[in-house]
Design a protein around this motif. Sequence first.
Motif, PDB file in Angstrom:
ATOM      1  N   MET A  17       0.833  -1.201   0.000  1.00 26.68           N
ATOM      2  CA  MET A  17       0.000   0.000   0.000  1.00 26.68           C
ATOM      3  C   MET A  17       0.871   1.256   0.000  1.00 26.68           C
ATOM      4  O   MET A  17       0.555   2.249  -0.668  1.00 26.68           O
ATOM      5  CB  MET A  17      -0.928  -0.019   1.202  1.00 26.68           C
ATOM      6  N   LYS A  18       1.966   1.209   0.734  1.00 30.38           N
ATOM      7  CA  LYS A  18       2.889   2.360   0.743  1.00 30.38           C
ATOM      8  C   LYS A  18       3.545   2.541  -0.615  1.00 30.38           C
ATOM      9  O   LYS A  18       3.781   3.671  -1.064  1.00 30.38           O
ATOM     10  CB  LYS A  18       3.944   2.171   1.836  1.00 30.38           C
ATOM     11  N   ASP A  19       3.859   1.427  -1.299  1.00 29.59           N
ATOM     12  CA  ASP A  19       4.476   1.520  -2.627  1.00 29.59           C
ATOM     13  C   ASP A  19       3.545   2.177  -3.629  1.00 29.59           C
ATOM     14  O   ASP A  19       3.975   2.951  -4.491  1.00 29.59           O
ATOM     15  CB  ASP A  19       4.862   0.124  -3.121  1.00 29.59           C
ATOM     16  N   ILE A  20       2.248   1.870  -3.529  1.00 28.78           N
ATOM     17  CA  ILE A  20       1.290   2.376  -4.517  1.00 28.78           C
ATOM     18  C   ILE A  20       0.803   3.781  -4.178  1.00 28.78           C
ATOM     19  O   ILE A  20       0.720   4.652  -5.050  1.00 28.78           O
ATOM     20  CB  ILE A  20       0.086   1.413  -4.621  1.00 28.78           C
ATOM     21  N   TYR A  21       0.499   4.014  -2.890  1.00 30.48           N
ATOM     22  CA  TYR A  21      -0.157   5.274  -2.508  1.00 30.48           C
ATOM     23  C   TYR A  21       0.734   6.224  -1.704  1.00 30.48           C
ATOM     24  O   TYR A  21       0.289   7.316  -1.343  1.00 30.48           O
ATOM     25  CB  TYR A  21      -1.428   4.970  -1.706  1.00 30.48           C
ATOM     26  N   GLY A  22       1.934   5.817  -1.434  1.00 26.81           N
ATOM     27  CA  GLY A  22       2.825   6.688  -0.672  1.00 26.81           C
ATOM     28  C   GLY A  22       2.733   6.422   0.818  1.00 26.81           C
ATOM     29  O   GLY A  22       1.872   5.677   1.303  1.00 26.81           O
ATOM     30  N   LYS A  23       3.600   7.060   1.561  1.00 22.56           N
ATOM     31  CA  LYS A  23       3.684   6.803   2.996  1.00 22.56           C
ATOM     32  C   LYS A  23       2.650   7.582   3.808  1.00 22.56           C
ATOM     33  O   LYS A  23       2.382   7.243   4.945  1.00 22.56           O
ATOM     34  CB  LYS A  23       5.086   7.140   3.497  1.00 22.56           C
ATOM     35  N   GLY A  24       2.093   8.637   3.248  1.00 18.09           N
ATOM     36  CA  GLY A  24       1.116   9.438   3.982  1.00 18.09           C
ATOM     37  C   GLY A  24      -0.123   9.721   3.151  1.00 18.09           C
ATOM     38  O   GLY A  24      -0.021  10.076   1.974  1.00 18.09           O
ATOM     39  N   ILE A  25      -1.313   9.530   3.760  1.00 16.56           N
ATOM     40  CA  ILE A  25      -2.574   9.763   3.069  1.00 16.56           C
ATOM     41  C   ILE A  25      -3.426  10.686   3.929  1.00 16.56           C
ATOM     42  O   ILE A  25      -3.552  10.482   5.146  1.00 16.56           O
ATOM     43  CB  ILE A  25      -3.330   8.438   2.827  1.00 16.56           C
ATOM     44  N   LEU A  26      -4.020  11.702   3.301  1.00 18.91           N
ATOM     45  CA  LEU A  26      -4.865  12.650   4.024  1.00 18.91           C
ATOM     46  C   LEU A  26      -6.059  11.929   4.657  1.00 18.91           C
ATOM     47  O   LEU A  26      -6.721  11.112   4.019  1.00 18.91           O
ATOM     48  CB  LEU A  26      -5.359  13.740   3.084  1.00 18.91           C
ATOM     49  N   SER A  27      -6.331  12.258   5.909  1.00 22.69           N
ATOM     50  CA  SER A  27      -7.442  11.660   6.643  1.00 22.69           C
ATOM     51  C   SER A  27      -8.318  12.762   7.230  1.00 22.69           C
ATOM     52  O   SER A  27      -7.816  13.679   7.892  1.00 22.69           O
ATOM     53  CB  SER A  27      -6.917  10.750   7.767  1.00 22.69           C
ATOM     54  N   LEU A  28      -9.636  12.671   6.998  1.00 20.90           N
ATOM     55  CA  LEU A  28     -10.603  13.616   7.547  1.00 20.90           C
ATOM     56  C   LEU A  28     -11.621  12.840   8.375  1.00 20.90           C
ATOM     57  O   LEU A  28     -11.986  11.709   8.023  1.00 20.90           O
ATOM     58  CB  LEU A  28     -11.312  14.380   6.431  1.00 20.90           C
ATOM     59  N   GLY A  29     -12.092  13.437   9.459  1.00 22.05           N
ATOM     60  CA  GLY A  29     -13.048  12.724  10.292  1.00 22.05           C
ATOM     61  C   GLY A  29     -13.883  13.653  11.155  1.00 22.05           C
ATOM     62  O   GLY A  29     -13.663  14.864  11.217  1.00 22.05           O
ATOM     63  N   GLY A  30     -14.841  13.066  11.823  1.00 20.61           N
ATOM     64  CA  GLY A  30     -15.696  13.827  12.721  1.00 20.61           C
ATOM     65  C   GLY A  30     -16.657  12.895  13.422  1.00 20.61           C
ATOM     66  O   GLY A  30     -16.768  11.707  13.100  1.00 20.61           O
ATOM     67  N   GLY A  31     -17.360  13.431  14.406  1.00 17.98           N
ATOM     68  CA  GLY A  31     -18.312  12.599  15.119  1.00 17.98           C
ATOM     69  C   GLY A  31     -18.899  13.292  16.325  1.00 17.98           C
ATOM     70  O   GLY A  31     -18.784  14.513  16.504  1.00 17.98           O
ATOM     71  N   LEU A  32     -19.518  12.485  17.167  1.00 20.14           N
ATOM     72  CA  LEU A  32     -20.225  12.966  18.348  1.00 20.14           C
ATOM     73  C   LEU A  32     -19.694  12.240  19.566  1.00 20.14           C
ATOM     74  O   LEU A  32     -19.447  11.035  19.531  1.00 20.14           O
ATOM     75  CB  LEU A  32     -21.724  12.717  18.192  1.00 20.14           C
ATOM     76  N   ARG A  33     -19.523  12.992  20.653  1.00 25.63           N
ATOM     77  CA  ARG A  33     -18.974  12.440  21.885  1.00 25.63           C
ATOM     78  C   ARG A  33     -19.991  12.586  23.015  1.00 25.63           C
ATOM     79  O   ARG A  33     -20.586  13.639  23.206  1.00 25.63           O
ATOM     80  CB  ARG A  33     -17.681  13.187  22.249  1.00 25.63           C
ATOM     81  N   PHE A  34     -20.165  11.501  23.772  1.00 30.96           N
ATOM     82  CA  PHE A  34     -21.067  11.487  24.917  1.00 30.96           C
ATOM     83  C   PHE A  34     -20.268  11.125  26.170  1.00 30.96           C
ATOM     84  O   PHE A  34     -19.307  10.361  26.095  1.00 30.96           O
ATOM     85  CB  PHE A  34     -22.184  10.459  24.736  1.00 30.96           C
ATOM     86  N   ALA A  35     -20.671  11.649  27.304  1.00 35.03           N
ATOM     87  CA  ALA A  35     -19.964  11.370  28.551  1.00 35.03           C
ATOM     88  C   ALA A  35     -20.865  10.630  29.510  1.00 35.03           C
ATOM     89  O   ALA A  35     -22.069  10.870  29.568  1.00 35.03           O
ATOM     90  CB  ALA A  35     -19.480  12.664  29.194  1.00 35.03           C
ATOM     91  N   TYR A  36     -20.281   9.692  30.271  1.00 33.90           N
ATOM     92  CA  TYR A  36     -21.033   9.048  31.330  1.00 33.90           C
ATOM     93  C   TYR A  36     -20.365   9.223  32.682  1.00 33.90           C
ATOM     94  O   TYR A  36     -20.802   8.664  33.683  1.00 33.90           O
ATOM     95  CB  TYR A  36     -21.285   7.569  31.036  1.00 33.90           C
ATOM     96  N   SER A  37     -19.281   9.992  32.739  1.00 37.78           N
ATOM     97  CA  SER A  37     -18.677  10.426  34.002  1.00 37.78           C
ATOM     98  C   SER A  37     -17.708  11.540  33.662  1.00 37.78           C
ATOM     99  O   SER A  37     -17.503  11.877  32.496  1.00 37.78           O
ATOM    100  CB  SER A  37     -17.968   9.276  34.719  1.00 37.78           C
ATOM    101  N   ASN A  38     -17.064  12.103  34.671  1.00 37.46           N
ATOM    102  CA  ASN A  38     -16.099  13.171  34.429  1.00 37.46           C
ATOM    103  C   ASN A  38     -14.785  12.631  33.900  1.00 37.46           C
ATOM    104  O   ASN A  38     -13.930  13.385  33.452  1.00 37.46           O
ATOM    105  CB  ASN A  38     -15.852  13.957  35.723  1.00 37.46           C
TER     106      ASN A  38
END
Length: 231
Positions: free
Chosen positions: A70-91
């Motif tokens: 995979m590194k040979d074909i696409y290089g050593k670094g690939i842009l990554s984007l993300g997001g989501g929602l976080r919930f808490a059940y204690s401090n």
Amino acid sequence: DTYIAKDSSVNDEIEKFQRGKQQSDVIEEIKPRIEKPNNKDKKLDVERDMHTKPSFFITIGQFFPSEESMKDIYGKGILSLGGGLRFAYSNSWNYQVGVDYISKKGDPYTWVDDEIELYDATSEIKIIPISFNSEYIFKNNGTDIPYVGFGVSYYTISEKLSVSTSYGDESVDGTIKSWGYHATAGIDFREKNKIYNSWGLQLKITSVLFESVLGDEVDLGGVSINATYKF
């Protein structure tokens, strides 16, 4: 009590004393209303509230695959984007639901015989993990917030290969779906006395195993270094 003295000067002094006492009582009554808030108590309230309410997060960074091909074909670094929602059940504990999008075009391995002339060959990979993560927050000092986490992800991995030869243009694509797991560690930096709007740095290690068409076990996981923003 009212006192009457024969000497008018004494009466004047008594009246001044009584007026001063009344003013002092009024000042003591309204003083709590005009005092400045206790910053220490406010800080404690902020620390209690931190991570105890739902919040959003976004990430941007680089994904470094562990698989050599995979590194040979696409290089050593690939842009990554993300997001989501976080919930808490204690401090100290919270859980997250998020999704990442990793995509890049590359130069695939090619081989032809003497009868075929290769004009062009390109490939593109897309990795979309839906993650479920638990996170433990260490001592919350109000501004620097270190944490570690672990969880599982459901991966959809698709790849498309396009070639142009003397025999014409061809393209093939395929998609695999598999469960993987991950571990995270990072630190958030938050403005003093603020509950949300923090930014941070995160290290994420992922692993997703599947069997290739050749029967080999392939790991399309790797290491991600992300900048995070929580709000």
